[in-house]
Scaffold this motif. Structure first.
Motif, PDB file in Angstrom:
ATOM      1  N   ASP A 186       0.820  -1.060  -0.040  1.00 33.53           N
ATOM      2  CA  ASP A 186      -0.057   0.090  -0.017  1.00 33.53           C
ATOM      3  C   ASP A 186       0.781   1.292   0.066  1.00 33.53           C
ATOM      4  O   ASP A 186       1.896   1.094   0.174  1.00 33.53           O
ATOM      5  N   VAL A 187       0.242   2.278  -0.054  1.00 29.13           N
ATOM      6  CA  VAL A 187       1.140   3.556  -0.169  1.00 29.13           C
ATOM      7  C   VAL A 187       1.692   3.899   1.088  1.00 29.13           C
ATOM      8  O   VAL A 187       2.759   4.565   0.973  1.00 29.13           O
ATOM      9  N   GLU A 188       1.206   3.424   2.387  1.00 28.17           N
ATOM     10  CA  GLU A 188       1.895   3.578   3.707  1.00 28.17           C
ATOM     11  C   GLU A 188       3.060   3.007   3.644  1.00 28.17           C
ATOM     12  O   GLU A 188       4.306   3.511   4.199  1.00 28.17           O
TER      13      GLU A 188
ATOM     14  N   ALA B 165      13.474   9.199 -13.094  1.00 26.42           N
ATOM     15  CA  ALA B 165      11.907   9.640 -12.824  1.00 26.42           C
ATOM     16  C   ALA B 165      11.376   8.528 -11.494  1.00 26.42           C
ATOM     17  O   ALA B 165      11.721   7.409 -11.675  1.00 26.42           O
ATOM     18  N   VAL B 166      10.591   8.952 -10.768  1.00 26.35           N
ATOM     19  CA  VAL B 166       9.783   7.974  -9.957  1.00 26.35           C
ATOM     20  C   VAL B 166       8.483   7.931 -10.092  1.00 26.35           C
ATOM     21  O   VAL B 166       8.006   9.287 -10.146  1.00 26.35           O
ATOM     22  N   ARG B 167       7.594   6.967 -10.106  1.00 25.91           N
ATOM     23  CA  ARG B 167       6.308   7.057 -10.430  1.00 25.91           C
ATOM     24  C   ARG B 167       5.772   5.969  -9.577  1.00 25.91           C
ATOM     25  O   ARG B 167       6.113   4.826  -9.728  1.00 25.91           O
ATOM     26  N   ILE B 168       4.681   6.513  -8.739  1.00 28.47           N
ATOM     27  CA  ILE B 168       3.978   5.454  -7.938  1.00 28.47           C
ATOM     28  C   ILE B 168       2.679   5.012  -8.648  1.00 28.47           C
ATOM     29  O   ILE B 168       1.671   6.077  -9.113  1.00 28.47           O
ATOM     30  N   SER B 169       2.396   4.085  -8.618  1.00 30.01           N
ATOM     31  CA  SER B 169       1.250   3.572  -9.406  1.00 30.01           C
ATOM     32  C   SER B 169       0.500   2.207  -8.778  1.00 30.01           C
ATOM     33  O   SER B 169       1.260   1.484  -8.043  1.00 30.01           O
TER      34      SER B 169
END
Lengths: 108, 108
Positions: A69-71, A98-102
């Motif tokens: 999860d995002v936490e 580049a950082v991408r959170i998906s």
């Protein structure tokens, strides 16, 4: 960063993927040791699900780490040793990144 | 698959990422030509935003393609020439592979 040449065994979606793409500067002193250590450290974090990493002969590197999860992503980003590596990466090793959170919605 | 050694210039999230991870068999005849052609063809598709690709010396390959929405991913998956490449890939070139469809929520 380096990891073993294996496709990560992840659970059924949903879960999260951090897609980190980079090109390196000529100054790669200490980079491999840091990358190896970061893989070890990531594996110890709560919510870590797996990691895949490749750097081609043209210099482009892609590391995808998978998280519950995002936490757990947020907590990993804040780990002291990881923060230090990020700072040195930005100032020294990475030419561009580049950082991408998906959020992984489907997998097959 | 191959692309240029550049980090994709993508718009502000949200958009979608298809994370394709693979290891190859020993039978790579025709693979490079197919990969080059698929990059060309993907760039022509509606909703295509960019692509990043790397295969490490250990054999693990990661290709991430970026798309405007799930509809454009679905349409790309159904393109005849792409379907033929997918079928040959499964039967011949790929030892193992995983496809993950994810929604990019944040990028920096």
């Amino acid at each position: 960063m380096s990891a073993s040449a294996e496709i990560a065994q992840t659970p059924e979606p949903p879960y999260y993927a951090v897609i980190f793409t980079s090109t390196l500067t000529a100054d790669t002193d200490g980079y491999d040791a840091m990358a190896t250590r970061m893989v070890e450290l990531a594996r110890e974090q709560p919510g870590f699900l797996g990691m895949e990493s490749a750097r081609g002969s043209d210099g482009l590197g892609i590391t995808v780490s998978y998280w519950q999860d995002v936490e757990s992503i947020r907590a990993w980003k804040a780990v002291g040793e990881h923060r230090a590596a990020q700072a040195t990466g930005k100032s020294r090793w990475y030419e561009h990144f580049a950082v991408r959170i998906s959020k992984v919605e489907r997998a097959y």
